[in-house]
Enzyme design. Structure first.
Site, PDB file in Angstrom:
ATOM      1  N   ARG A 297       0.831  -1.381  -0.199  1.00  0.00           N
ATOM      2  CA  ARG A 297      -0.020  -0.037   0.118  1.00  0.00           C
ATOM      3  C   ARG A 297       0.829   1.279   0.204  1.00  0.00           C
ATOM      4  O   ARG A 297       0.744   1.910  -0.933  1.00  0.00           O
ATOM      5  CB  ARG A 297      -0.974  -0.081   1.280  1.00  0.00           C
ATOM      6  CG  ARG A 297      -2.245  -0.988   1.255  1.00  0.00           C
ATOM      7  CD  ARG A 297      -2.644  -1.346   2.506  1.00  0.00           C
ATOM      8  NE  ARG A 297      -1.566  -2.142   3.093  1.00  0.00           N
ATOM      9  CZ  ARG A 297      -1.750  -2.907   4.280  1.00  0.00           C
ATOM     10  NH1 ARG A 297      -2.845  -2.883   4.734  1.00  0.00           N
ATOM     11  NH2 ARG A 297      -0.752  -3.275   4.890  1.00  0.00           N
TER      12      ARG A 297
ATOM     13  N   SER B 237      -6.566  -4.183   7.924  1.00  0.00           N
ATOM     14  CA  SER B 237      -7.343  -4.853   8.766  1.00  0.00           C
ATOM     15  C   SER B 237      -7.455  -4.301  10.146  1.00  0.00           C
ATOM     16  O   SER B 237      -8.289  -4.144  10.843  1.00  0.00           O
ATOM     17  CB  SER B 237      -7.072  -6.247   8.823  1.00  0.00           C
ATOM     18  OG  SER B 237      -7.113  -7.113   7.807  1.00  0.00           O
TER      19      SER B 237
HETATM   20  P1  ADP Z   1       0.171  -9.460   7.355  1.00  0.00           P
HETATM   21  O1  ADP Z   1      -0.367  -9.681   8.705  1.00  0.00           O
HETATM   22  O2  ADP Z   1       1.260 -10.114   6.883  1.00  0.00           O
HETATM   23  O3  ADP Z   1       0.569  -7.980   7.217  1.00  0.00           O
HETATM   24  P2  ADP Z   1      -2.533  -9.008   6.169  1.00  0.00           P
HETATM   25  O4  ADP Z   1      -3.469  -9.763   6.486  1.00  0.00           O
HETATM   26  O5  ADP Z   1      -2.274  -7.476   6.875  1.00  0.00           O
HETATM   27  O6  ADP Z   1      -1.035  -9.515   6.456  1.00  0.00           O
HETATM   28  O7  ADP Z   1      -2.155  -8.608   4.533  1.00  0.00           O
HETATM   29  C1  ADP Z   1      -1.614  -9.676   3.815  1.00  0.00           C
HETATM   30  C2  ADP Z   1      -1.063  -8.845   2.613  1.00  0.00           C
HETATM   31  O8  ADP Z   1      -2.094  -8.179   1.942  1.00  0.00           O
HETATM   32  C3  ADP Z   1       0.135  -8.211   2.925  1.00  0.00           C
HETATM   33  O9  ADP Z   1       1.058  -8.366   1.758  1.00  0.00           O
HETATM   34  C4  ADP Z   1      -0.553  -6.835   2.928  1.00  0.00           C
HETATM   35  O10 ADP Z   1       0.362  -5.694   2.673  1.00  0.00           O
HETATM   36  C5  ADP Z   1      -1.521  -7.081   1.673  1.00  0.00           C
HETATM   37  N1  ADP Z   1      -2.787  -6.024   1.776  1.00  0.00           N
HETATM   38  C6  ADP Z   1      -3.532  -5.870   3.053  1.00  0.00           C
HETATM   39  N2  ADP Z   1      -4.373  -4.850   2.963  1.00  0.00           N
HETATM   40  C7  ADP Z   1      -4.244  -4.548   1.654  1.00  0.00           C
HETATM   41  C8  ADP Z   1      -4.807  -3.602   0.836  1.00  0.00           C
HETATM   42  N3  ADP Z   1      -5.885  -2.888   1.058  1.00  0.00           N
HETATM   43  N4  ADP Z   1      -4.442  -3.311  -0.689  1.00  0.00           N
HETATM   44  C9  ADP Z   1      -3.337  -3.971  -1.018  1.00  0.00           C
HETATM   45  N5  ADP Z   1      -2.892  -5.097  -0.529  1.00  0.00           N
HETATM   46  C10 ADP Z   1      -3.058  -5.328   0.816  1.00  0.00           C
END
Ligand code: ADP
Length: 165
Positions: free
Chosen positions: A95, A134
């Site tokens: 992001r 999240s």
């Molecule tokens: P983590 O705990 O590994 O950060 P997340 O569940 O937060 O896992 O996110 C998983 C993946 O999705 C990560 O690569 C994160 O950067 C990506 N991600 C999360 N939200 C978004 C979004 N709004 N747009 C694009 N990628 C996202």
């Protein structure tokens, strides 16, 4: 067969994650969404709940017919999970620049750990998803804000239930 793993906490799945899965489905024959049990973050939803929320989300989403999308929990080292599934590619969404710093380091580490067998593919978040994380969604939901622009309806309902809204 090009097999990709999209790992994360998915606590809970958002429209940002779903957009990454949709775009990654054009790059691979199979995507395994890996729900990390030990991500170093304390989770609101159990792994089972996060898997259920993802399964419902992907059922309602359209992917290119030639790409299979499946969801699995894992609590091992990411490269071992990839090796177990004969996957060659990790997909991550980026992001902000701050995401990139962490992601670039992780990808270098995974490349080294796998003897340079594994590639990480970064997909830059489209503008409308850049603000979705999240951890923010959980805060907004807990404080009574409307999260419906950011998550599928069933995820909103699950958040409402968790926070007794
Ligand atoms: P983590 O705990 O590994 O950060 P997340 O569940 O937060 O896992 O996110 C998983 C993946 O999705 C990560 O690569 C994160 O950067 C990506 N991600 C999360 N939200 C978004 C979004 N709004 N747009 C694009 N990628 C996202």
């Amino acid at each position: 067969m090009r097999i990709a793993v999209y790992p994360g906490s998915f606590d809970p799945v958002t429209l940002g994650h779903l957009n990454i899965i949709h775009r990654a489905s054009k790059l691979a024959d199979k995507i395994i969404i890996g729900v990390a049990a030990h991500s170093g973050k304390s989770a609101l939803f159990s792994v089972e709940e996060r898997i259920d929320l993802l399964n419902t989300a992907i059922k309602n989403y359209e992917y290119p017919a030639e790409c299979a999308v499946v969801v699995e929990g894992f609590d091992s080292l990411l490269i071992h999970f990839l090796q177990e599934h004969k996957a060659q590619m990790v997909v991550r969404g980026v992001r902000q620049y701050s995401d990139f710093e962490y992601e670039a380091q992780m990808s270098a580490l995974n490349a080294q750990l796998s003897n340079y067998d594994i590639e990480t593919v970064f997909l830059a978040a489209h503008a409308e998803y850049q603000s979705i994380a999240s951890r923010f969604i959980k805060q907004v939901a807990e404080l009574g804000g409307d999260v419906s622009p950011f998550v599928p309806q069933h995820v909103k309902s699950a958040l409402d239930t968790k926070f007794n809204v």
